[in-house]
Each structure stands twice: as structure tokens, then as C-alpha cells.
Design a protein around this motif. Structure first.
Motif, PDB file in Angstrom:
ATOM      1  N   LEU A 109       0.825  -1.202   0.000  1.00  0.00           N
ATOM      2  CA  LEU A 109       0.000   0.000   0.000  1.00  0.00           C
ATOM      3  C   LEU A 109       0.861   1.255   0.000  1.00  0.00           C
ATOM      4  CD1 LEU A 109      -2.908   1.135   0.260  1.00  0.00           C
ATOM      5  CD2 LEU A 109      -2.578   1.094   2.742  1.00  0.00           C
ATOM      6  N   CYS A 110       1.997   1.214   0.697  1.00  0.00           N
ATOM      7  CA  CYS A 110       2.852   2.385   0.863  1.00  0.00           C
ATOM      8  C   CYS A 110       4.029   2.343  -0.105  1.00  0.00           C
ATOM      9  CB  CYS A 110       3.381   2.468   2.295  1.00  0.00           C
ATOM     10  SG  CYS A 110       2.089   2.477   3.562  1.00  0.00           S
ATOM     11  N   PRO A 111       4.085   3.236  -1.089  1.00  0.00           N
ATOM     12  CA  PRO A 111       5.226   3.268  -1.989  1.00  0.00           C
ATOM     13  C   PRO A 111       6.458   3.790  -1.278  1.00  0.00           C
ATOM     14  CG  PRO A 111       3.774   5.120  -2.422  1.00  0.00           C
ATOM     15  CD  PRO A 111       3.070   4.250  -1.411  1.00  0.00           C
ATOM     16  N   ASP A 112       7.619   3.403  -1.753  1.00  0.00           N
ATOM     17  CA  ASP A 112       8.879   3.818  -1.140  1.00  0.00           C
ATOM     18  C   ASP A 112       9.272   5.185  -1.685  1.00  0.00           C
ATOM     19  OD1 ASP A 112      11.226   3.924   0.227  1.00  0.00           O
ATOM     20  OD2 ASP A 112      12.310   2.544  -1.084  1.00  0.00           O
ATOM     21  N   ILE A 113       8.609   6.230  -1.166  1.00  0.00           N
ATOM     22  CA  ILE A 113       8.852   7.597  -1.624  1.00  0.00           C
ATOM     23  C   ILE A 113       9.305   8.426  -0.432  1.00  0.00           C
ATOM     24  CG2 ILE A 113       7.841   9.670  -2.617  1.00  0.00           C
ATOM     25  CD1 ILE A 113       5.777   7.904  -3.991  1.00  0.00           C
ATOM     26  N   GLY A 114      10.485   8.989  -0.514  1.00  0.00           N
ATOM     27  CA  GLY A 114      10.982   9.846   0.551  1.00  0.00           C
ATOM     28  C   GLY A 114      10.408  11.249   0.434  1.00  0.00           C
ATOM     29  N   LEU A 115      10.614  12.056   1.471  1.00  0.00           N
ATOM     30  CA  LEU A 115      10.149  13.437   1.432  1.00  0.00           C
ATOM     31  C   LEU A 115      10.998  14.218   0.426  1.00  0.00           C
ATOM     32  CD1 LEU A 115       8.167  15.403   2.809  1.00  0.00           C
ATOM     33  CD2 LEU A 115      10.012  16.001   4.380  1.00  0.00           C
ATOM     34  N   ILE A 149      -7.568  -0.221  -3.671  1.00  0.00           N
ATOM     35  CA  ILE A 149      -8.981  -0.552  -3.901  1.00  0.00           C
ATOM     36  C   ILE A 149      -9.511  -1.441  -2.784  1.00  0.00           C
ATOM     37  CG2 ILE A 149     -10.552  -1.776  -5.462  1.00  0.00           C
ATOM     38  CD1 ILE A 149      -8.769  -0.845  -7.776  1.00  0.00           C
ATOM     39  N   GLY A 150      -8.660  -2.363  -2.307  1.00  0.00           N
ATOM     40  CA  GLY A 150      -9.076  -3.239  -1.211  1.00  0.00           C
ATOM     41  C   GLY A 150      -9.415  -2.476   0.051  1.00  0.00           C
ATOM     42  N   VAL A 151      -8.586  -1.487   0.415  1.00  0.00           N
ATOM     43  CA  VAL A 151      -8.830  -0.689   1.618  1.00  0.00           C
ATOM     44  C   VAL A 151     -10.119   0.125   1.473  1.00  0.00           C
ATOM     45  CG1 VAL A 151      -7.975   1.234   3.008  1.00  0.00           C
ATOM     46  CG2 VAL A 151      -6.412  -0.571   2.301  1.00  0.00           C
ATOM     47  N   PHE A 189     -13.617  -0.186   3.679  1.00  0.00           N
ATOM     48  CA  PHE A 189     -14.275   0.917   4.387  1.00  0.00           C
ATOM     49  C   PHE A 189     -15.748   1.023   4.013  1.00  0.00           C
ATOM     50  CE2 PHE A 189     -15.795   5.327   4.217  1.00  0.00           C
ATOM     51  CZ  PHE A 189     -15.749   5.648   5.563  1.00  0.00           C
ATOM     52  N   TRP A 190     -16.030   1.028   2.712  1.00  0.00           N
ATOM     53  CA  TRP A 190     -17.419   1.198   2.302  1.00  0.00           C
ATOM     54  C   TRP A 190     -18.254  -0.051   2.572  1.00  0.00           C
ATOM     55  CZ3 TRP A 190     -19.451   5.664   2.021  1.00  0.00           C
ATOM     56  CH2 TRP A 190     -18.686   6.767   1.668  1.00  0.00           C
ATOM     57  N   GLY A 191     -17.607  -1.206   2.624  1.00  0.00           N
ATOM     58  CA  GLY A 191     -18.332  -2.408   3.029  1.00  0.00           C
ATOM     59  C   GLY A 191     -18.805  -2.302   4.470  1.00  0.00           C
ATOM     60  N   LEU A 192     -17.923  -1.855   5.356  1.00  0.00           N
ATOM     61  CA  LEU A 192     -18.295  -1.657   6.757  1.00  0.00           C
ATOM     62  C   LEU A 192     -19.348  -0.556   6.886  1.00  0.00           C
ATOM     63  CD1 LEU A 192     -14.754  -1.870   8.388  1.00  0.00           C
ATOM     64  CD2 LEU A 192     -16.584  -3.568   8.551  1.00  0.00           C
ATOM     65  N   TYR A 193     -19.182   0.501   6.096  1.00  0.00           N
ATOM     66  CA  TYR A 193     -20.129   1.612   6.116  1.00  0.00           C
ATOM     67  C   TYR A 193     -21.528   1.113   5.746  1.00  0.00           C
ATOM     68  CZ  TYR A 193     -21.603   6.505   5.423  1.00  0.00           C
ATOM     69  OH  TYR A 193     -22.225   7.724   5.513  1.00  0.00           O
ATOM     70  N   VAL A 213      -9.306   7.236   8.775  1.00  0.00           N
ATOM     71  CA  VAL A 213      -7.933   7.322   9.271  1.00  0.00           C
ATOM     72  C   VAL A 213      -7.587   6.095  10.116  1.00  0.00           C
ATOM     73  CG1 VAL A 213      -6.327   8.650  10.693  1.00  0.00           C
ATOM     74  CG2 VAL A 213      -7.928   9.840   9.191  1.00  0.00           C
ATOM     75  N   SER A 214      -8.529   5.644  10.944  1.00  0.00           N
ATOM     76  CA  SER A 214      -8.275   4.476  11.794  1.00  0.00           C
ATOM     77  C   SER A 214      -8.052   3.226  10.960  1.00  0.00           C
ATOM     78  CB  SER A 214      -9.456   4.261  12.748  1.00  0.00           C
ATOM     79  OG  SER A 214      -9.612   5.369  13.618  1.00  0.00           O
ATOM     80  N   LEU A 215      -8.876   3.039   9.920  1.00  0.00           N
ATOM     81  CA  LEU A 215      -8.730   1.863   9.065  1.00  0.00           C
ATOM     82  C   LEU A 215      -7.385   1.875   8.347  1.00  0.00           C
ATOM     83  CD1 LEU A 215      -9.853  -0.676   7.689  1.00  0.00           C
ATOM     84  CD2 LEU A 215     -10.917   0.822   5.978  1.00  0.00           C
ATOM     85  N   VAL A 216      -6.995   3.034   7.809  1.00  0.00           N
ATOM     86  CA  VAL A 216      -5.706   3.131   7.113  1.00  0.00           C
ATOM     87  C   VAL A 216      -4.558   2.893   8.082  1.00  0.00           C
ATOM     88  CG1 VAL A 216      -4.161   4.697   5.872  1.00  0.00           C
ATOM     89  CG2 VAL A 216      -6.596   4.651   5.312  1.00  0.00           C
ATOM     90  N   TYR A 217      -4.633   3.480   9.265  1.00  0.00           N
ATOM     91  CA  TYR A 217      -3.572   3.300  10.261  1.00  0.00           C
ATOM     92  C   TYR A 217      -3.425   1.827  10.632  1.00  0.00           C
ATOM     93  CZ  TYR A 217      -0.967   3.690  14.622  1.00  0.00           C
ATOM     94  OH  TYR A 217      -0.035   3.539  15.620  1.00  0.00           O
ATOM     95  N   LEU A 218      -4.533   1.172  10.901  1.00  0.00           N
ATOM     96  CA  LEU A 218      -4.482  -0.246  11.277  1.00  0.00           C
ATOM     97  C   LEU A 218      -3.967  -1.103  10.126  1.00  0.00           C
ATOM     98  CD1 LEU A 218      -7.816  -0.580  13.286  1.00  0.00           C
ATOM     99  CD2 LEU A 218      -5.486  -0.626  14.194  1.00  0.00           C
ATOM    100  N   THR A 219      -4.366  -0.764   8.904  1.00  0.00           N
ATOM    101  CA  THR A 219      -3.895  -1.514   7.745  1.00  0.00           C
ATOM    102  C   THR A 219      -2.387  -1.407   7.615  1.00  0.00           C
ATOM    103  OG1 THR A 219      -5.984  -1.145   6.568  1.00  0.00           O
ATOM    104  CG2 THR A 219      -4.071  -1.779   5.243  1.00  0.00           C
TER     105      THR A 219
END
Length: 283
Positions: free
Chosen positions: A2-8, A82-84, A88-92, A253-259
């Protein structure tokens, strides 16, 4: 991943470039709103606006000697993105259907327009994603948030939070031309509530971007919040809009953080790790 290896990014200029870019956006947007003061602009005008935002952001990054391409997540990240968003919308929808079945006011056990006309919904979602969400998130999160984070110190948590907070306020103010020029609203409690809601939205999107560095993820959340894929009819009372927004953004934010904590390698959100990565994404 999910997280690309992109520095600041290592931007080459000071605060002048982002300030001028933001003011130019406000001026052009105000002009477009005066030309087309309706609730939503004509499709062609909306497309041109999206192209303008992308061109402006790319130009600003070029002036900063940062390669725009280096900031885009790899296409392979679209699958977890897309999975994340689906999760979220499934839970919603599970919550919405439960509230509708339970007879809670504002939730009706009848199909929404999204469920009744899925192809029209997908077309609207794609349009929102392509011409609104991606251009706006490219400007506000990929450029402005990263720029102000770098100006605030870059490799510190305080700098990351400062970048998120400042750009969230700028994102809220960005919507004022339409509030005053198109809708004819004035200054009052409604404006305060509107700005607060938009600031919360900006904080949520900024947090998602800081946690993942993934433009596609934050843009898809943005687009789907503009076009909610809810299968039952939902009519939240006006006085509860802010409360509902707080719950929705906190859930995102909570779902993304936990993921990120559970799935991503190392279990460390980028908000605390990639900011200490001095890697440059310049040309």
C-alpha cells in the motif's frame, strides 16, 4: 504494498512558489465560479479545471526541481488501495443497513440511487476521481503538504503534523469562492460549520497521505466521499452532518492506520518513518 517507497522531496525553493501557486488557484477558481455560478460547473469546465490544477502542480514541482513522476505511486499499489477503500465502504454499508433495518431516522430500507443505477454511479465516480479528486490531492497533498512539511522541519513529527494542519486549513479556504460567489451565502454560523467540516476533511485526507504516501488511496477516498457508494437511502439531518463527518473521517484514518500497522512491512506508518528518510525525489 500500500505504501510506496517515496521519501520526502528535497524542494529547491522557499515558500514563495507554493504561496503563488495557491493564490493563483484561488483567483482562477473565483473567475470560473463567476462565469458558471451554478451548483456544479458544466462537464467541459470541470474537465478544464482538473487539467489546470494538474498543469499548475507539475509546473510548481518543476520549478522546485522535483520530478512529478517520482511522487506518483506504482500502479501495483492500486490493488491494495482498492481493497482498503472497498473494506471501508463495506463496513459503512453494513452499519447503514443495520440502522435502516432498525428503523433509525435518516436511514431507509430502500435502495439508493447508487444501487438502482450502478453504471451511472460508476461513471460519476470515475469523473469525480479523474477531474476533481486526483488533481486536488496532487496539489494539496503531494505538493503543498509535502512542501510545508519540509519547510517546517521535514524529519520531525511536529513538522508532519504542521504540514497536515496548515494544508487542511488551506483546503477549507479553497472552497470559499463557491460559498460566497456561487451560493450567495454570507458570514455566519453556517460558514463556520462549513469551514470546520472542510478542515476535518482536509485533516483526514492529509493524515491518510502522511500515513501511506499514496496519492491513489487519498484520491479514491476523496472521490468516493464525494459520490458515496451506499446501497440504502441515507438522509442525515443537517444538524448531524458535522457529527457524521467526524465519525466517517475518524473511521477512514483508523482503518488506514491499522492496515499499515498490520499489513505493511515493519508495521510502521510512514508518518513516523519515511519522514526520517533523507532521500531526495528530485530530478
Amino acid at each position: 504494498m500500500l505504501c510506496p517507497d517515496i521519501g520526502l522531496p528535497r524542494f529547491s525553493s522557499g515558500p514563495l512558489v507554493p504561496v503563488v501557486a495557491y493564490l493563483l488557484v484561488i483567483v482562477v477558481l473565483s473567475g470560473l465560479v463567476i462565469i458558471s455560478p451554478g451548483a456544479s460547473p458544466p462537464p467541459v469546465l470541470g474537465m478544464l479545471w482538473g487539467v489546470f490544477l494538474v498543469a499548475l502542480t507539475v509546473g510548481a514541482l518543476r520549478i522546485e526541481t522535483v520530478s512529478p513522476r517520482s511522487l506518483l505511486p506504482p500502479v501495483r499499489t492500486l490493488i491494495p488501495v482498492i481493497g482498503v477503500v472497498i473494506a471501508f465502504w463495506g463496513l459503512y454499508n453494513l452499519v447503514a443497513v443495520a440502522l435502516a433495518v432498525g428503523g433509525i431516522s435518516g436511514f431507509d430500507a430502500s435502495l439508493s440511487r447508487t444501487a438502482a443505477h450502478p453504471l451511472l454511479y460508476l461513471a460519476a465516480l470515475f469523473s469525480s476521481l479523474l477531474f476533481t479528486a486526483i488533481p486536488e490531492e496532487l496539489l494539496f497533498r503531494t505538493y503543498l503538504q509535502e512542501k510545508f512539511t519540509r519547510l517546517a522541519g521535514g524529519a520531525t513529527r511536529r513538522a508532519v503534523l504542521a504540514g497536515i494542519g496548515l494544508v487542511a486549513v488551506l483546503f477549507a479556504l479553497f472552497h470559499l469562492p463557491r460559498w460566497f460567489l456561487a451560493s450567495g451565502h454570507g458570514v455566519g454560523s453556517a460558514l463556520a460549520a462549513r469551514l470546520l467540516g472542510l478542515t476535518l476533511m482536509g485533516l483526514a485526507y492529509g493524515s491518510v497521505y502522511a500515513l501511506t504516501g499514496n496519492l491513489w488511496l487519498v484520491a479514491l477516498f476523496h472521490a468516493s466521499m464525494n459520490q458515496p457508494p451506499v446501497i440504502v437511502s441515507v438522509h442525515i439531518p443537517t444538524e448531524l452532518h458535522l457529527v457524521a463527518s467526524v465519525i466517517e473521517y475518524a473511521a477512514i484514518v483508523s482503518l488506514v492506520y491499522l492496515t499499515v500497522r498490520v499489513v505493511e512491512s515493519g508495521g510502521t506508518p510512514l508518518i513516523w518513518s519515511r519522514r526520517n528518510n533523507p532521500a531526495s525525489t528530485g530530478d
